[in-house]
Enzyme design. Sequence first.
Site, PDB file in Angstrom:
ATOM      1  N   ASP A  94      -4.005   0.807 -10.020  1.00  0.00           N
ATOM      2  CA  ASP A  94      -3.496   1.963  -9.285  1.00  0.00           C
ATOM      3  C   ASP A  94      -4.609   2.996  -9.208  1.00  0.00           C
ATOM      4  O   ASP A  94      -5.125   3.425 -10.243  1.00  0.00           O
ATOM      5  CB  ASP A  94      -2.296   2.538 -10.069  1.00  0.00           C
ATOM      6  CG  ASP A  94      -1.281   3.188  -9.168  1.00  0.00           C
ATOM      7  OD1 ASP A  94      -1.688   3.882  -8.225  1.00  0.00           O
ATOM      8  OD2 ASP A  94      -0.069   3.007  -9.415  1.00  0.00           O
ATOM      9  N   ASP A 189      -2.714   5.472  -4.422  1.00  0.00           N
ATOM     10  CA  ASP A 189      -1.701   6.520  -4.548  1.00  0.00           C
ATOM     11  C   ASP A 189      -1.823   7.544  -3.411  1.00  0.00           C
ATOM     12  O   ASP A 189      -2.937   8.000  -3.104  1.00  0.00           O
ATOM     13  CB  ASP A 189      -1.953   7.214  -5.897  1.00  0.00           C
ATOM     14  CG  ASP A 189      -0.850   8.162  -6.282  1.00  0.00           C
ATOM     15  OD1 ASP A 189       0.281   7.700  -6.480  1.00  0.00           O
ATOM     16  OD2 ASP A 189      -1.113   9.379  -6.395  1.00  0.00           O
ATOM     17  N   GLU A 230      -0.133   3.901  -0.520  1.00  0.00           N
ATOM     18  CA  GLU A 230       1.194   4.494  -0.668  1.00  0.00           C
ATOM     19  C   GLU A 230       1.365   5.600   0.365  1.00  0.00           C
ATOM     20  O   GLU A 230       0.606   6.555   0.405  1.00  0.00           O
ATOM     21  CB  GLU A 230       1.353   5.108  -2.066  1.00  0.00           C
ATOM     22  CG  GLU A 230       2.782   5.586  -2.280  1.00  0.00           C
ATOM     23  CD  GLU A 230       2.923   6.806  -3.167  1.00  0.00           C
ATOM     24  OE1 GLU A 230       4.065   7.142  -3.508  1.00  0.00           O
ATOM     25  OE2 GLU A 230       1.908   7.441  -3.498  1.00  0.00           O
ATOM     26  N   HIS A 300       8.493   2.995  -9.441  1.00  0.00           N
ATOM     27  CA  HIS A 300       8.680   4.014 -10.471  1.00  0.00           C
ATOM     28  C   HIS A 300       9.009   5.373  -9.858  1.00  0.00           C
ATOM     29  O   HIS A 300       9.198   6.330 -10.585  1.00  0.00           O
ATOM     30  CB  HIS A 300       7.394   4.114 -11.292  1.00  0.00           C
ATOM     31  CG  HIS A 300       6.242   4.590 -10.446  1.00  0.00           C
ATOM     32  ND1 HIS A 300       5.678   3.806  -9.462  1.00  0.00           N
ATOM     33  CD2 HIS A 300       5.598   5.777 -10.396  1.00  0.00           C
ATOM     34  CE1 HIS A 300       4.739   4.494  -8.850  1.00  0.00           C
ATOM     35  NE2 HIS A 300       4.656   5.686  -9.398  1.00  0.00           N
ATOM     36  N   ASP A 301       9.013   5.448  -8.528  1.00  0.00           N
ATOM     37  CA  ASP A 301       9.279   6.720  -7.852  1.00  0.00           C
ATOM     38  C   ASP A 301      10.663   6.797  -7.244  1.00  0.00           C
ATOM     39  O   ASP A 301      10.962   7.732  -6.497  1.00  0.00           O
ATOM     40  CB  ASP A 301       8.254   6.928  -6.723  1.00  0.00           C
ATOM     41  CG  ASP A 301       6.910   7.349  -7.260  1.00  0.00           C
ATOM     42  OD1 ASP A 301       6.869   7.972  -8.329  1.00  0.00           O
ATOM     43  OD2 ASP A 301       5.899   7.048  -6.609  1.00  0.00           O
TER      44      ASP A 301
END
Length: 513
Positions: A94, A189, A230, A300-301
């Site tokens: 990430d 990200d 993302e 995870h969001d």
Amino acid sequence: MFENKVIYQIYPKSFNDTTGNGYGDINGIIEKLDYIQDLGVDYIWLSPCCMSPQKDNGYDISDYVTIDPLFGTNEDYQRLITQAKARGMKIMMDLVLNHTSSEHEWFKKALQKDPKYYDYYIWQDAPNAIESFFGGSAWTYSKEVGKYYLHLFDSSQPDLNWANPAVRKDIYDMINYWIDKGVEGFRLDVIYLIGKEPDKLITGHGPKFIEYLKELNENTFQDKLLTVGECWGTSLEEQYKMCHDKGLSEAFHFNHFLLNTVDGKDKWHTKELDLKELCDCFDTWQNEYTGVEALVTGSHDAPRMISRWLNDTQYRMQSSKLLITLFGLMAGDLYIYQGEEIGMTNAHWHDINKYNDVETLNAYELLKEQGFDEKTIMEKIAFTSRDNARVPMQWNDTSNAGFTTGNPWLDVVDNYTHVNALRDLTNELGVYKYYQKVIKFRKEHYDWIKQKAKFSEDNGVLKMEKPKFTLVANFTDQKQAHDLGSTGDVLFNNYSKVEKQLMPYQVVVVCNK
Ligand code: NOJ
């Protein structure tokens, strides 16, 4: 080149703790590599585990090339790469390139007005209207500098100034360091924010974004590694620009995740899923988009999708199977978030003291300021908070779900006594084994899956028709009619029979005659 891959996302802090300190670690991931491999996974994406004060759980990096001792050492990470590779899996790292932690050396030097590092960040004499994604102004005053710095997330996450070539060069060097170590994929990200022009109030997909992406590609992964950006609420055009001609392999668009929100933006004001809107979304991305779709059912969001869209109690297992059948039979690369494969659910906590997530805690205060009462706020948080997905992995029914022998950094969900990997794996009809079956089918019949599909909705039943097969999925807790007629071979069914009506949350896939 990177189509039909299966990527398993791990949130390291919550996966498996081998030291008893309450935090998951890299050795814990190594211990579970066989479990991941058996699912049929090609890539393991790890949420960040570099040095970080953990204000945003590692998405606030203070040193890009050192593994945080919380998770282990650089040697552990190297071993993970090697051991995954030995099982035919690659590691996807990430990359948080839009911002650093305020504890990063660069920012500390910038605060001292160091001539080089001051320009690594974005400063203004006065704040403008840009808001942080975590609520409130995106500008914070620095007494040392006498100006405001930009942070599109928490004030402890200052945004990097991508207009500065020295920033870009340092970032390329860092990425190449990890490529040399054997990392073979990257998740980038909030990458759509790097081309921002804050003085013009432009944040996402700024004028120089694509130029920066190309330069990044040419100086680092060069189309040779799987890269996924993302983004949120991306349009087809934006996605296409990003993901062809030396950009990224693919990007999350998350348009389907936004269907639960009232205005498509503020996640705290939600509405029920409209199946017609979901069909339209699938239709757009499966049929009109010419690139590879990054298929995602959780992260995870976001709260667990079975808790948002389906039923996570009485029909928990059926709901989990419905989701993987639907997404697993669509074209693209398939992303699985830890715990989905055993049917983990939202935590549903109604006590703010249970929460850790900075975004949730900020929202709690903001919603109070907006005049919402405690009960309403906690209902919103229980439905939407990211901590719903960040809770520890449920391995077995011993204390703390077998995640840690110490005190978990975030509580485990009470249902671990019956929702856990050990129990699920021993069940022939368990969720994990069903996931395996879908993934195996997907790998073997991708030529069928790749075909365009027709999506429609009728009375809570979603239908996906492809030339070779037809899927019907009942999104309601009532029996519903279906029109499969005298069907061909049944490929998938999350019940034992196909009756005249679909059972609650039943999914059936049949071969077309
Ligand atoms: C997206 C990450 O997935 C999320 O967890 C994080 O809070 C923000 N970006 C800021 O890095």
